[in-house]
Design a protein around this motif. Structure first.
Motif, PDB file in Angstrom:
ATOM      1  N   PHE A   1       0.836  -1.202   0.000  1.00  0.00           N
ATOM      2  CA  PHE A   1       0.000   0.000   0.000  1.00  0.00           C
ATOM      3  C   PHE A   1       0.873   1.256   0.000  1.00  0.00           C
ATOM      4  N   TYR A   2       1.844   1.299   0.896  1.00  0.00           N
ATOM      5  CA  TYR A   2       2.737   2.451   1.003  1.00  0.00           C
ATOM      6  C   TYR A   2       3.525   2.672  -0.278  1.00  0.00           C
ATOM      7  N   ALA A   3       3.993   1.605  -0.889  1.00  0.00           N
ATOM      8  CA  ALA A   3       4.825   1.719  -2.092  1.00  0.00           C
ATOM      9  C   ALA A   3       4.109   2.497  -3.190  1.00  0.00           C
ATOM     10  N   ILE A   4       2.846   2.173  -3.411  1.00  0.00           N
ATOM     11  CA  ILE A   4       2.081   2.823  -4.473  1.00  0.00           C
ATOM     12  C   ILE A   4       1.745   4.261  -4.098  1.00  0.00           C
ATOM     13  N   ILE A   5       1.349   4.490  -2.848  1.00  0.00           N
ATOM     14  CA  ILE A   5       1.015   5.847  -2.399  1.00  0.00           C
ATOM     15  C   ILE A   5       2.245   6.742  -2.416  1.00  0.00           C
ATOM     16  N   LYS A   6       3.379   6.226  -1.949  1.00  0.00           N
ATOM     17  CA  LYS A   6       4.611   7.026  -1.901  1.00  0.00           C
ATOM     18  C   LYS A   6       5.081   7.370  -3.318  1.00  0.00           C
ATOM     19  N   ALA A   7       5.028   6.418  -4.216  1.00  0.00           N
ATOM     20  CA  ALA A   7       5.461   6.673  -5.593  1.00  0.00           C
ATOM     21  C   ALA A   7       4.585   7.741  -6.244  1.00  0.00           C
ATOM     22  N   LEU A   8       3.292   7.693  -5.994  1.00  0.00           N
ATOM     23  CA  LEU A   8       2.391   8.689  -6.558  1.00  0.00           C
ATOM     24  C   LEU A   8       2.522  10.037  -5.851  1.00  0.00           C
ATOM     25  N   ALA A   9       2.872  10.023  -4.578  1.00  0.00           N
ATOM     26  CA  ALA A   9       3.128  11.283  -3.864  1.00  0.00           C
ATOM     27  C   ALA A   9       4.318  11.999  -4.491  1.00  0.00           C
ATOM     28  N   ASP A  10       5.338  11.224  -4.858  1.00  0.00           N
ATOM     29  CA  ASP A  10       6.519  11.809  -5.491  1.00  0.00           C
ATOM     30  C   ASP A  10       6.218  12.277  -6.922  1.00  0.00           C
ATOM     31  N   GLU A  11       5.350  11.547  -7.616  1.00  0.00           N
ATOM     32  CA  GLU A  11       5.069  11.848  -9.024  1.00  0.00           C
ATOM     33  C   GLU A  11       3.951  12.874  -9.195  1.00  0.00           C
ATOM     34  N   VAL A  12       2.904  12.747  -8.402  1.00  0.00           N
ATOM     35  CA  VAL A  12       1.714  13.592  -8.555  1.00  0.00           C
ATOM     36  C   VAL A  12       1.656  14.697  -7.506  1.00  0.00           C
ATOM     37  N   GLY A  13       2.004  14.354  -6.264  1.00  0.00           N
ATOM     38  CA  GLY A  13       1.886  15.316  -5.160  1.00  0.00           C
ATOM     39  C   GLY A  13       0.613  15.088  -4.389  1.00  0.00           C
ATOM     40  N   SER A  14      -0.200  16.122  -4.242  1.00  0.00           N
ATOM     41  CA  SER A  14      -1.464  16.036  -3.507  1.00  0.00           C
ATOM     42  C   SER A  14      -2.514  15.264  -4.320  1.00  0.00           C
ATOM     43  N   PRO A  15      -3.386  14.469  -3.690  1.00  0.00           N
ATOM     44  CA  PRO A  15      -3.553  14.260  -2.247  1.00  0.00           C
ATOM     45  C   PRO A  15      -2.707  13.132  -1.665  1.00  0.00           C
ATOM     46  N   TYR A  16      -1.903  12.474  -2.518  1.00  0.00           N
ATOM     47  CA  TYR A  16      -1.107  11.345  -2.046  1.00  0.00           C
ATOM     48  C   TYR A  16      -0.104  11.770  -0.970  1.00  0.00           C
ATOM     49  N   LYS A  17       0.490  12.931  -1.153  1.00  0.00           N
ATOM     50  CA  LYS A  17       1.510  13.411  -0.219  1.00  0.00           C
ATOM     51  C   LYS A  17       0.937  13.563   1.178  1.00  0.00           C
ATOM     52  N   GLU A  18      -0.256  14.137   1.272  1.00  0.00           N
ATOM     53  CA  GLU A  18      -0.888  14.321   2.578  1.00  0.00           C
ATOM     54  C   GLU A  18      -1.366  12.996   3.165  1.00  0.00           C
ATOM     55  N   PHE A  19      -1.553  12.010   2.301  1.00  0.00           N
ATOM     56  CA  PHE A  19      -2.114  10.725   2.733  1.00  0.00           C
ATOM     57  C   PHE A  19      -1.056   9.770   3.287  1.00  0.00           C
ATOM     58  N   ILE A  20       0.217  10.055   3.062  1.00  0.00           N
ATOM     59  CA  ILE A  20       1.282   9.132   3.469  1.00  0.00           C
ATOM     60  C   ILE A  20       1.214   8.752   4.953  1.00  0.00           C
ATOM     61  N   PRO A  21       1.017   9.710   5.895  1.00  0.00           N
ATOM     62  CA  PRO A  21       0.948   9.300   7.306  1.00  0.00           C
ATOM     63  C   PRO A  21      -0.179   8.306   7.589  1.00  0.00           C
ATOM     64  N   VAL A  22      -1.253   8.370   6.798  1.00  0.00           N
ATOM     65  CA  VAL A  22      -2.403   7.485   7.009  1.00  0.00           C
ATOM     66  C   VAL A  22      -2.097   6.059   6.575  1.00  0.00           C
ATOM     67  N   THR A  23      -1.076   5.879   5.736  1.00  0.00           N
ATOM     68  CA  THR A  23      -0.750   4.532   5.257  1.00  0.00           C
ATOM     69  C   THR A  23      -0.375   3.588   6.395  1.00  0.00           C
ATOM     70  N   SER A  24      -0.042   4.139   7.552  1.00  0.00           N
ATOM     71  CA  SER A  24       0.326   3.288   8.698  1.00  0.00           C
ATOM     72  C   SER A  24      -0.797   2.339   9.076  1.00  0.00           C
ATOM     73  N   MET A  25      -2.047   2.720   8.749  1.00  0.00           N
ATOM     74  CA  MET A  25      -3.194   1.865   9.105  1.00  0.00           C
ATOM     75  C   MET A  25      -3.110   0.506   8.417  1.00  0.00           C
ATOM     76  N   ALA A  26      -2.402   0.458   7.281  1.00  0.00           N
ATOM     77  CA  ALA A  26      -2.311  -0.798   6.535  1.00  0.00           C
ATOM     78  C   ALA A  26      -1.490  -1.854   7.260  1.00  0.00           C
ATOM     79  N   THR A  27      -0.799  -1.474   8.318  1.00  0.00           N
ATOM     80  CA  THR A  27      -0.049  -2.461   9.107  1.00  0.00           C
ATOM     81  C   THR A  27      -0.972  -3.549   9.650  1.00  0.00           C
ATOM     82  N   VAL A  28      -2.270  -3.230   9.776  1.00  0.00           N
ATOM     83  CA  VAL A  28      -3.240  -4.205  10.289  1.00  0.00           C
ATOM     84  C   VAL A  28      -3.295  -5.460   9.428  1.00  0.00           C
ATOM     85  N   GLY A  29      -2.911  -5.352   8.149  1.00  0.00           N
ATOM     86  CA  GLY A  29      -2.977  -6.511   7.256  1.00  0.00           C
ATOM     87  C   GLY A  29      -1.834  -7.486   7.388  1.00  0.00           C
TER      88      GLY A  29
END
Length: 304
Positions: free
Chosen positions: A102-130
């Protein structure tokens, strides 16, 4: 005369005490003046941080903007995400398989696109539940789970479902892992043993790899295998999303799964004869002469 001397001594004593007190006060003020004083900030002045918070709250509904990514670069992010840190040692907001993909895709798009992926990166921690098929229950593979979440953020539902169908089918039949990190962070294995999961389930995937490799399920070697597997899944997901984005997407593994999984014609297809279960995974990985439920022991089964 004695009285005057006593008065004089008392007066001088009081004056001396007062002078000493005043002198001490001056010294304290001088010392205080030497110390840097904080500049007061007007309470009514809005800060840039407050504006950023407002922007974070206003995250748009998906699908979000997508730009083509490099599958290998995303795979590297997936490997590091599983390990919970970058190759340089920087700590990430989460760890394990689901977070890694999950983080890999969000982080790559944050670097390429910026918002809203950049702001969403801290929320990716929730995926640890999986992790471990959802906190160790060994259900759906966490890497697949995280990749599916990310796919729903970048594609409309109908297109996302197709990508996820192909991804899960590929995972069932492909010999994995294939990714090799520039620096192993869990265990150094060269060559890395591979296996075929025959299922999207963490339980079956890990069991088949342990059988093929000889390593135990809670070993650092198995952890390294899952880190590399997470990289493979993240990279494959981007390959499929890119194809959907280009208009070149086509089923390959999913069609193979439909051909092999003939059980659905009676059991899991809507309107089928029995229609007593649901699912798309390859049934024979569990339901065989070596599986959990022996169809051979069921009398008058049409497949026997």
């Amino acid at each position: 005369m004695m009285v005057m001397n006593m008065f004089r001594r008392s007066f001088l004593g009081m004056m001396g005490a007062a002078f000493a007190t005043a002198l001490m006060g001056c010294v304290q003020e001088e010392e205080l003046a030497k110390k840097p004083q904080p500049t007061p900030t007007p309470a009514t002045t809005p800060t840039p941080e407050a504006e950023v918070v407002e922007k974070i709250v206003e995250i748009p509904e998906p699908p979000w903007e997508y730009r083509k990514l490099d599958p290998y670069e995303v795979a590297e992010l997936g490997y590091q995400g599983y390990c919970g840190k970058t190759f340089s040692g920087e700590k990430l907001p989460g760890a394990h398989c689901c977070f890694g993909a999950f983080y890999a895709i969000i982080k790559a798009l944050a670097d390429e696109v910026g918002s809203p992926y950049k702001e969403f990166i801290p929320v990716t921690s929730m995926a640890t539940v999986g992790k471990g098929g959802i906190v160790g229950w060994s259900t759906v593979c966490g890497a697949l789970n995280g990749a599916a979440w990310a796919t729903y953020l970048v594609l409309p539902e109908e297109e996302a479902d197709k990508v996820i169908n192909e991804l899960f089918a590929w995972y069932q039949y492909e010999e994995l892992p294939k990714y090799k990190p520039p620096k192993a962070m869990k265990a150094s294995l060269d060559p890395m043993p591979t296996s075929v999961a025959n299922s999207p389930l963490c339980h079956a995937s890990v069991t088949n790899w342990c059988t093929a490799s000889g390593y135990r399920a809670f070993s650092k070697e198995r952890s390294e295998r899952c880190a590399r597997l997470t990289a493979d899944v993240a990279g494959k997901t981007i390959e499929l999303i890119n194809a959907m984005h280009d208009g070149t997407f086509a089923y390959v593994y999913y069609d193979k799964n439909t051909e092999l999984n003939t059980c659905g014609s009676c059991h899991s297809n809507k309107g089928s004869t029995l229609e007593d279960t649901r699912g798309k995974m390859y049934c024979v990985s569990c339901h065989s002469d070596k599986g959990a439920t022996h169809i051979e022991s069921i009398e008058v089964h049409p497949k026997i």
